[in-house]
Every structure is written in structure tokens, then in C-alpha cells.
Design a protein around this motif. Structure first.
Motif, short mmCIF file in Angstrom:
data_model
loop_
_atom_site.label_atom_id
_atom_site.label_comp_id
_atom_site.label_asym_id
_atom_site.label_seq_id
_atom_site.Cartn_x
_atom_site.Cartn_y
_atom_site.Cartn_z
N GLY A 1 0.77 -1.23 0.00
CA GLY A 1 -0.07 0.28 0.10
C GLY A 1 0.77 1.11 0.08
O GLY A 1 1.92 1.31 0.70
N ARG A 2 0.59 2.15 -0.73
CA ARG A 2 1.20 3.46 -0.87
C ARG A 2 0.61 4.70 -0.51
O ARG A 2 1.18 5.67 -0.48
CB ARG A 2 1.67 3.68 -2.27
N GLU A 3 -0.69 4.47 0.14
CA GLU A 3 -1.24 5.50 0.45
C GLU A 3 -0.75 6.31 1.87
O GLU A 3 -1.19 7.56 2.19
CB GLU A 3 -2.91 5.15 1.13
N LYS A 4 0.05 5.81 2.45
CA LYS A 4 0.63 6.45 3.43
C LYS A 4 2.38 6.73 3.39
O LYS A 4 3.29 7.05 4.41
CB LYS A 4 0.53 5.46 4.90
N GLY A 5 2.74 6.45 2.17
CA GLY A 5 3.99 6.96 1.78
C GLY A 5 4.88 5.87 1.24
O GLY A 5 4.23 4.88 1.21
N GLU A 6 6.11 5.99 1.12
CA GLU A 6 6.97 4.93 0.60
C GLU A 6 7.81 4.42 1.62
O GLU A 6 7.90 4.52 2.89
CB GLU A 6 8.12 5.74 -0.49
#
Lengths: 166, 166
Positions: free
Chosen positions: A143-148
Motif C-alpha cells: 500500500g502506498r497511501e501512507k508514503g514510501e
């Protein structure tokens, strides 16, 4: 005492056997040769310094506004592994082929085999890679919704070779 | 005229050939026999009425507070397919083996082959399943953070058999 007739006959028997051996060689198929190709393309060799050893990546799905998951197929050559790292939204690994290792900080190393699935919680330092003798192919769903991904230190040989949990 | 010696020799040649054929048969491995088993377990047969035909499901990852994705491996027998349905958070399909179909409302049917990846947008009616002659194994990655799948009508035979896009 051998005569021409006997010699001819012996040659025939020998030829039959030789032909048989050659036929056997041409039809002998080792399981590894007859295996279907891997599920996903191997992709490109990874050239950043987030891994130890030889690693390949095929990007399957990019994160975007429709779906925040990015998905890739990663092939680790024997002995190759990621550095320690964390994912702010966690990660899921699906073992597609070979034998791999997975370890979270403070936990014993786990062995991953084809068909296994692992959920790595958000922000937990972990690493994964191939076993020392066998390559490992994984699908990583991140999941990329909170950053890398946050990359940390290398996995030492001692950590890599630690005893796995049963 | 044949004598015992000649007969014996002919029997030896014949035995050598017969043995050769038997050896050839025992080493002949057809590709399908020597294939490794599928990546994931087939799981349990699906018994709800959301599908046409025979379908199997192996749950790999359950959605929870750590990660809202649920992941399963779905095996469609030839001709089997889901009903039309939507996912409020969308879905990603990874084609693991076989040949499958995927169609979004208003779009032509697509053929899915091993290694393909499809992103289905949120709330878009779609269906997926096996081709008519070949089973299909997919990994379905479905976000559950916005609720469950909404099941719609069956895929008609006409829709199922429609021309695929090239």
C-alpha cells in the motif's frame, strides 16, 4: 572361435544397445527442464542499493488514485535479500516459487515456500530474500497511501544465516 | 535354416530392443505429467450462488486492521464464471495459470493469460472466469475498507461467448 557371422551378430546386438542408450538420453527429461516457465516475467535487474545480491523486479500494477496498492514480482537469486526496511501501510508477500526467508525484527527468521502468504504489519522492520541455495520468487503487494518504503541497514551474514523457526 | 544358436542370438537382439523400448517408456515424461503443482492450494468448492459453474476458493489473507486487503486464489473450471458484480474499493486480479476472461460493463471481454495483471476500478460492474475450454486460476486482491462486494445478475451465455478484444 569368432567368425564373420558371429562378429556381425555381436555388432548388431551392440548397435541395438547403443541406439537404445542414445534414445534414452534424448528422452530423459529432468523435472527442472520440463517445468513450465515462471508465472510472471522476471523483469529488470534491480540496480539500487536496497538489496544484497542479485534481484530482479517486474512491476505488475502501479499505485494510483483508483487503487493505492503497487504490486511487483521480485526474483531473488540464491543468497540475495533486501535490506531491513519498513512500509508505512504494511505489505503482503505471496510466495510464487522457490524457497525464501522472511524475518521481522525481534522474531526468528521464517522459511517461505511456494504458496505461502505473509502479512507484514505497518512500520515493522523486516527483510526478505532467497534461501542460500535456491532462488525465490515473491509477489509483493504494498500500500502506498501512507508514503514510501523506509530503507534501513543491511542484513548481516549472521542475521541471514540465523536459525529459522520450525 | 535356423539352428539353436541363431535363434538364441535373435532372441538376444529382440530382448535388447524390447528392453530399450521399455526403458524409453519409463523415461518418457510428458510436459503435463512433469509440471509442478499449482502455486496455491485449490481450497474449497464455492457453494454460494454468486458463480456459474464450478469454482474453488483458497483464502490466503484476511482483511483486518493491519491491512484492508483480502486475498484469495480462485480456480474456475472451464466455463465457470462469476456473476456481474462491483467492488467499492476496486480489485486487482493476477492471472496465475490457465486462460480466463474478464469484462467490464460496456467494454469488450478480455482474455487473461498466466502472468497478466488487471486493475478493476471501484464500483465498475465486471465479471471474470475461465475460458470455455481451459480452467483459470487467479489471485484476487480486494480492498475491504469501503465495504463488501455487490453481486448483480448472472453473465448470460451470449455475454460469456462474446468476441474478445484482440
Amino acid at each position: 572361435m569368432m567368425n564373420i557371422k558371429h562378429t556381425t551378430i555381436l555388432l548388431l546386438i551392440g548397435a541395438a544397445s547403443l541406439s537404445c542408450n542414445e534414445q534414452n538420453k534424448s528422452t530423459l527429461i529432468s523435472p527442472s527442464e520440463s517445468q513450465e516457465s515462471t508465472v510472471f516475467a522476471k523483469g529488470k535487474q534491480v540496480t539500487n542499493d536496497n538489496f544484497t545480491g542479485t534481484v530482479w523486479l517486474e512491476n505488475l500494477i502501479q499505485a494510483d488514485s483508483l487503487n493505492q496498492n503497487s504490486i511487483g514480482s521480485v526474483t531473488f537469486e540464491p543468497g540475495a535479500r533486501s535490506k531491513w526496511h519498513t512500509h508505512p501501510a504494511g505489505q503482503i508477500l505471496l510466495a510464487i516459487d522457490g524457497i525464501g526467508y522472511y524475518q521481522e525484527k525481534g522474531q526468528p527468521k521464517k522459511i517461505l515456500r511456494k504458496g505461502d502468504a505473509v502479512k507484514c504489519p505497518p512500520d515493522v522492520p523486516h527483510w526478505h530474500g532467497a534461501s542460500s541455495d535456491t532462488k525465490f520468487i515473491q509477489v509483493a503487494i504494498t500500500g502506498r497511501e501512507k508514503g514510501e518504503t523506509k530503507w534501513l541497514e543491511e542484513v548481516t551474514d549472521k542475521e541471514y544465516e540465523s536459525e529459522p523457526s520450525i
